[in-house]
Design an enzyme around this catalytic site. Structure first.
Site, short mmCIF file in Angstrom:
data_model
loop_
_atom_site.label_atom_id
_atom_site.label_comp_id
_atom_site.label_asym_id
_atom_site.label_seq_id
_atom_site.Cartn_x
_atom_site.Cartn_y
_atom_site.Cartn_z
CG ASP A 16 38.93 99.58 45.72
OD1 ASP A 16 37.73 99.26 45.79
OD2 ASP A 16 39.73 99.00 44.96
CB SER A 17 38.99 95.56 47.82
OG SER A 17 38.70 95.75 46.45
CB CYS A 79 35.44 99.04 47.75
SG CYS A 79 35.12 97.29 47.58
CD GLU A 158 42.91 93.73 39.75
OE1 GLU A 158 43.94 93.08 40.02
OE2 GLU A 158 42.23 94.31 40.62
CB CYS A 190 32.04 96.22 40.13
SG CYS A 190 33.66 95.51 40.51
CG HIS A 192 37.93 95.87 38.85
ND1 HIS A 192 37.77 96.20 40.17
CD2 HIS A 192 39.17 95.34 38.74
CE1 HIS A 192 38.86 95.86 40.84
NE2 HIS A 192 39.73 95.35 40.00
N1 DGL Z 1 36.41 96.93 44.54
C1 DGL Z 1 35.47 95.85 44.42
C2 DGL Z 1 34.07 96.44 44.17
O1 DGL Z 1 33.90 97.51 43.66
C3 DGL Z 1 35.86 94.88 43.32
C4 DGL Z 1 37.09 94.05 43.63
C5 DGL Z 1 36.93 93.16 44.84
O2 DGL Z 1 36.18 92.16 44.78
O3 DGL Z 1 37.55 93.47 45.84
O4 DGL Z 1 33.11 95.78 44.50
#
Ligand code: DGL
Length: 270
Positions: A16-17, A79, A158, A190, A192
């Site tokens: 993931d990012s 991600c 977050e 997403c 989050h």
């Molecule tokens: N993990 C990213 C997503 O699911 C969200 C956070 C980011 O922008 O890196 O798109």
């Protein structure tokens, strides 16, 4: 004497990012408790959702190579942004099955809708890519699809501001037109957004089903492993966490996303 480990004992690699993909790791851990996991959070280059497709693709390929070097049996792109713009490219560069979060989420949404009106929320890059729209239409062509980028949901999650006045106000503004569009299903596109599920649900009302891509992806991983004969049947599992920056913050904030303590995170240098 040498011991040859069974292929099913190899770990599932997840990247993931940053921290958000822990919602996907959590769902996989719950659905497949015997599986070993290796997680990479690219915290040093987070966020991906505001970046161009080219850059996210390059980062994703580097993340994938790191995981493949760890000897994984299957890779999950947790991600949504990376799944939206890099999945096909990744399938060309790695030699293990690659599962993204978009197709499972789209399939679950099509199954859930009764009135054919489906909403999708995600980062700017995810929504701009049109990947959810394509995936939804591939399953069912006669859908009415409404999409909306909700970038502020990421920092709110977050910060832990998931059910306060700021979260409620933000959700009210972002989701107003979706509420009026008559959708009966919304994809939380997403990593989050599952943390904001309560507030999102309250704005849209009980008649709108919320689809968590993480849960749908965990189910897809289970099916893929079983089909490949790679499911780990039983035994204690282990998880390792790697990050590209700030392991302390990952451990602190990550607990809320994983739903349990992140015992340790190792920083990798690039
Ligand atoms: N993990 C990213 C997503 O699911 C969200 C956070 C980011 O922008 O890196 O798109």
């Amino acid at each position: 004497m040498t011991t040859v480990a069974h292929a099913s004992d190899k770990a599932i690699g997840i990247f993931d990012s940053g921290i958000g993909g822990l919602t996907v790791a959590k769902a996989i851990g719950e659905a497949l408790p015997s599986e070993n996991l290796v997680y990479l959070g690219d915290t040093g280059r987070y966020p991906y959702g505001t970046k161009s497709a080219d850059v996210v693709q390059r980062y994703s390929e580097e993340n994938a190579r790191f995981l493949v070097d760890k000897g994984i049996k299957l890779m999950v792109v947790a991600c949504n942004t990376a799944s939206a713009v890099a999945l096909e490219a990744l399938r060309d560069v790695v030699d293990v099955p690659v599962i993204g979060v978009i197709e499972p989420g789209a399939a679950a949404a099509v199954e859930a809708t009764h009135n054919r009106k489906v909403g999708v929320i995600g980062t700017d890059a995810t929504i701009r890519s049109g990947a959810y729209t394509r995936a939804l239409r591939a399953v069912r062509s006669d859908l009415e699809i409404y999409t909306r980028a909700c970038p502020l949901f990421v920092p709110l999650a977050e910060e832990g501001w998931v059910d306060n006045e700021v979260a409620r106000e933000t959700a009210g503004i972002y989701l107003a037109s979706l509420r009026n569009s008559g959708i009966d299903t919304l994809v939380l596109g997403c990593t989050h957004y599952p943390l904001l599920r309560t507030v999102i649900g309250r704005v849209l009302g009980e008649s709108v089903r919320l689809i968590d891509s993480a849960e749908a992806t965990a189910a897809a991983v289970g099916v893929a492993l079983a089909q490949a004969g790679l499911a780990r049947a039983a035994g204690r599992s282990a998880s390792s966490f790697f990050v590209t920056d700030a392991p302390d913050r990952f451990i602190k904030v990550g607990a809320r996303f994983l739903g349990s303590q992140v015992d340790s995170a190792v920083q990798i240098e690039r």
